[in-house]
Design an enzyme around this catalytic site. Structure first.
Site, short mmCIF file in Angstrom:
data_model
loop_
_atom_site.label_atom_id
_atom_site.label_comp_id
_atom_site.label_asym_id
_atom_site.label_seq_id
_atom_site.Cartn_x
_atom_site.Cartn_y
_atom_site.Cartn_z
N ARG A 98 12.97 -15.67 -65.40
CA ARG A 98 13.57 -14.02 -65.94
C ARG A 98 13.84 -13.09 -64.90
O ARG A 98 14.82 -12.65 -64.68
CB ARG A 98 12.56 -13.61 -66.67
N ASN A 152 13.23 -16.17 -76.99
CA ASN A 152 14.57 -15.70 -76.68
C ASN A 152 15.55 -16.37 -75.97
O ASN A 152 14.93 -17.27 -75.35
CB ASN A 152 14.02 -14.22 -75.96
N CYS A 174 12.41 -11.52 -84.69
CA CYS A 174 12.30 -10.38 -83.74
C CYS A 174 11.48 -9.54 -83.98
O CYS A 174 11.38 -9.07 -84.93
CB CYS A 174 13.66 -10.02 -83.11
N ASP A 175 10.56 -9.16 -82.84
CA ASP A 175 9.72 -8.04 -83.11
C ASP A 175 10.01 -6.67 -83.03
O ASP A 175 9.50 -5.50 -83.39
CB ASP A 175 8.15 -8.30 -82.43
N HIS A 205 18.73 -7.61 -81.53
CA HIS A 205 18.91 -6.49 -80.56
C HIS A 205 20.12 -5.83 -80.31
O HIS A 205 20.51 -5.51 -79.33
CB HIS A 205 18.55 -7.23 -79.06
N TYR A 270 18.26 -1.63 -78.05
CA TYR A 270 18.66 -2.30 -77.32
C TYR A 270 20.07 -2.09 -77.13
O TYR A 270 20.83 -2.68 -76.07
CB TYR A 270 18.38 -3.64 -77.86
N ARG A 290 11.94 -5.78 -64.64
CA ARG A 290 10.88 -5.90 -65.31
C ARG A 290 10.23 -7.23 -65.41
O ARG A 290 8.88 -7.05 -65.51
CB ARG A 290 11.75 -5.82 -66.96
P1 NAD Z 1 5.65 -17.17 -70.61
O1 NAD Z 1 6.52 -17.55 -69.44
O2 NAD Z 1 4.11 -16.41 -70.47
O3 NAD Z 1 5.14 -18.00 -71.55
C1 NAD Z 1 6.20 -18.96 -72.26
C2 NAD Z 1 5.55 -20.41 -72.09
O4 NAD Z 1 6.55 -21.32 -72.60
C3 NAD Z 1 5.10 -21.04 -70.82
O5 NAD Z 1 3.57 -21.24 -70.66
C4 NAD Z 1 6.05 -22.31 -70.53
O6 NAD Z 1 5.32 -23.25 -69.87
C5 NAD Z 1 6.20 -22.72 -71.85
N1 NAD Z 1 7.41 -23.63 -72.24
C6 NAD Z 1 8.46 -23.59 -71.49
N2 NAD Z 1 9.34 -24.29 -72.04
C7 NAD Z 1 8.69 -25.22 -73.05
C8 NAD Z 1 8.96 -26.08 -73.85
N3 NAD Z 1 10.17 -26.83 -73.68
N4 NAD Z 1 8.14 -26.75 -74.53
C9 NAD Z 1 6.91 -26.09 -74.73
N5 NAD Z 1 6.51 -24.98 -73.89
C10 NAD Z 1 7.40 -24.54 -72.99
O7 NAD Z 1 6.50 -16.09 -71.59
P2 NAD Z 1 6.31 -14.77 -72.23
O8 NAD Z 1 6.55 -13.63 -71.62
O9 NAD Z 1 5.04 -14.84 -72.80
O10 NAD Z 1 7.31 -15.04 -73.47
C11 NAD Z 1 7.44 -15.97 -74.49
C12 NAD Z 1 8.65 -15.93 -75.26
O11 NAD Z 1 8.61 -15.06 -76.30
C13 NAD Z 1 9.87 -15.49 -74.47
O12 NAD Z 1 10.88 -16.22 -74.81
C14 NAD Z 1 9.94 -14.18 -74.89
O13 NAD Z 1 11.35 -13.81 -74.65
C15 NAD Z 1 9.44 -14.41 -76.39
N6 NAD Z 1 9.26 -13.03 -77.10
C16 NAD Z 1 10.12 -12.72 -78.18
C17 NAD Z 1 9.94 -11.72 -78.93
C18 NAD Z 1 10.84 -11.36 -79.88
O14 NAD Z 1 10.85 -10.34 -80.23
N7 NAD Z 1 11.71 -12.40 -80.52
C19 NAD Z 1 9.02 -10.81 -78.69
C20 NAD Z 1 8.16 -10.83 -77.50
C21 NAD Z 1 8.22 -12.12 -76.47
C1 G6P Z 2 10.87 -6.54 -77.45
C2 G6P Z 2 11.76 -7.49 -77.77
C3 G6P Z 2 11.28 -8.94 -77.45
C4 G6P Z 2 11.39 -8.91 -75.96
C5 G6P Z 2 10.12 -7.78 -75.30
C6 G6P Z 2 10.41 -7.86 -73.66
O1 G6P Z 2 9.58 -7.00 -78.07
O2 G6P Z 2 11.94 -7.70 -79.31
O3 G6P Z 2 12.75 -9.89 -77.81
O4 G6P Z 2 10.99 -10.25 -75.42
O5 G6P Z 2 10.32 -6.77 -76.02
O6 G6P Z 2 9.25 -7.34 -73.49
P1 G6P Z 2 8.71 -7.09 -71.93
O7 G6P Z 2 7.23 -6.57 -72.13
O8 G6P Z 2 8.39 -8.80 -71.64
O9 G6P Z 2 9.63 -6.74 -71.02
MN MN Z 3 13.17 -9.42 -79.82
#
Ligand code: NAD
Ligand code: G6P
Ligand code: MN
Length: 447
Positions: A98, A152, A174-175, A205, A270, A290
């Protein structure tokens, strides 16, 4: 699941090592009355990272309800056998990748962001195979399971699902709308976002609220926009200290500028990255993005607290908190398991819901959710400004999936050049060439 009785539901969290895992576990444990669980599994392909959270999660579960079986594994067969829901939040390449997604574009004066601009496109190309791999495990070992996917970049991942796994039981979510609706409720003087009814259209977004109604059906959107034009989504008198960090405070304030471009709708914040990329770049530190804030903040805090719990052998007095993020996931799982017909914003194939928009676009719109999945609501036609912005962006997202499928350098270059965040194809090429090197081993080889 049709006859889901008490303790009948089994869930696997894919990306068990995510910084969000503990807050999801806490949310699941706080909602056992409406979503009874018999088993919670953590699955990650990085056992060491997941292990650091798993010891604490085991304690959290045992202390709340020892009847729930707990499993942490790196074996897909164990993870995906006998599960009803997969809550997927993987991050392929983890937070260090990231960081590169954010820093490489910024070197060229372009938005450096997790899901928007070239960094988001780079993340898309990395994420697709990871998500598809997990869908395939789910279908192999638990064909009736639903995947609630919030890995994501959700827009690109959703397009990849539409194209590559069209019949899979995957719902992309998405949250961000939850966060926005919490702000709306606060601004309009309501206790909970759930007291209000919303109409919304857009891409993930990238969207707009066109209606916010109180329980009597009165339209409150003009009042909301009047506030946003003055204060954005902040409250009068609020400061940075009222927010988790300055990024989210700045974002809430920036809504003031975004809404001024069309005061008939309340925008998703966004949109700041697409409509004001110059301001976003000017406010970024190319040396500390970030990803650095998250690694120094949320990651240290969550992993530190989990280590403390494991060491103490109890979660008593823990500083871990339920996240709003997680609430939405429990609502969705409950709607699917118990046919609640709740109205929720999901990322789904347009298929005519937005009348004057590509039927094959993945759009974010309200849907009614029940036992058989979701039914999108009809949106009607959307105005030229929003349609133009959305069409450009949806084509960018589609080009990334083309690039993935065809291993095409040209498609990826076109995606980067078309992105509203990138000023010229010259810049797009420089960023792409550097991202290719950074993503070696994650991206298909482009030629
Ligand atoms: P993070 O890196 O802390 O955790 C992600 C985990 O996924 C890691 O432990 C990693 O080893 C694992 N991983 C990677 N590839 C994998 C695979 N092929 N199979 C199984 N596990 C695998 O990340 P984070 O900051 O906690 O975020 C997690 C995800 O959630 C991100 O994609 C983030 O963008 C997403 N997210 C989405 C929203 C939303 O609104 N859609 C909100 C918050 C976070
Ligand atoms: C929001 C979005 C997510 C994104 C997150 C990033 O929750 O909906 O898609 O992953 O913000 O937050 P962060 O704290 O990781 O920058
Ligand atoms: Mn999102």
């Amino acid at each position: 699941m049709e006859n889901a009785g008490k303790n009948s539901i089994s869930v696997v969290i894919a990306g068990g090592g995510s910084t969000y895992t503990p807050e999801i576990i806490l949310m699941l444990l706080a909602n056992l009355d409406r979503l009874p669980l018999r088993c919670i599994k953590l699955y990650d392909n990085d056992g060491e990272r997941q292990g650091k959270l798993a010891s604490a999660v085991k304690i959290l579960i045992e202390e709340r309800d020892p009847s729930i079986e707990f499993v942490a594994t790196t074996d897909p067969k164990i993870a995906y056998t006998d599960v009803d829901f997969c809550l997927a939040h993987i991050r392929v390449g983890q937070l260090p990748m990231r960081e590169l997604d954010e820093k490489i574009p910024l070197k060229y004066g372009v938005v450096g962001q997790e899901t928007c601009g070239p960094g988001g496109l780079a993340y898309g190309l990395r994420s697709i195979p990871g998500v598809i791999e997990n869908i395939d495990y789910m279908e192999k070992y638990s064909p009736n399971c639903w995947m609630l996917n919030y890995s994501n970049p959700a827009a690109i991942v959703a397009e990849a699902c539409r194209r590559l796994r069209p019949h899979s039981r995957v719902i992309n979510i998405c949250d961000m709308p939850i966060g926005l609706e919490d702000s709306f409720a606060r601004i309009l003087g309501f206790k909970s976002r759930k007291q209000l009814d919303y109409r919304y259209f857009g891409l993930n977004h990238f969207g707009w609220y066109t209606s916010v109604k109180d329980p009597d059906g009165n339209e409150l959107l003009p009042k909301l926009v009047e506030h946003e034009l003055k204060y954005g989504n902040t409250m009068p008198g609020e400061s940075m200290d009222d927010y988790t960090d300055h990024t989210w405070y700045d974002t809430a304030l920036k809504v003031k500028d975004i809404v001024s471009l069309d005061p008939s709708m309340a925008p998703n914040s966004y949109l700041q990255y697409y409509l004001f990329p110059d301001d976003m770049v000017a406010h970024s530190d190319p040396q500390y993005t970030r990803a650095n804030m998250v690694m120094d903040g949320r990651e240290k805090r969550v992993f530190g607290e989990c280590a403390r719990i494991a060491e103490a052998g109890t979660a008593e007095g823990t500083s871990l908190r339920i996240g709003i993020h997680a609430e939405f996931i429990v609502d969705l799982a409950t709607a699917l398991a118990f046919n609640t017909h709740e109205r929720m914003l999901l990322i789904v194939p347009n298929n005519g819901a937005i009348e004057n928009f590509d039927p094959k676009a993945m759009v974010e719109i309200p849907c009614i959710v029940g036992k058989d999945g979701y039914e999108p609501l009809s949106i009607g036609t959307i105005p030229t400004f929003q349609k133009g912005l959305m069409y450009e962006q949806v084509c960018v997202e589609k080009l990334v999936v083309d690039a993935y499928e065809q291993h095409s350098y040209l498609k990826m270059l076109q995606a980067m050049s078309l992105s509203k965040t990138v000023p010229s194809a010259n810049v797009a090429k420089k960023i792409l060439d550097e991202l290719i090197v950074a993503n070696e081993g994650y991206w298909p080889e482009l030629h």
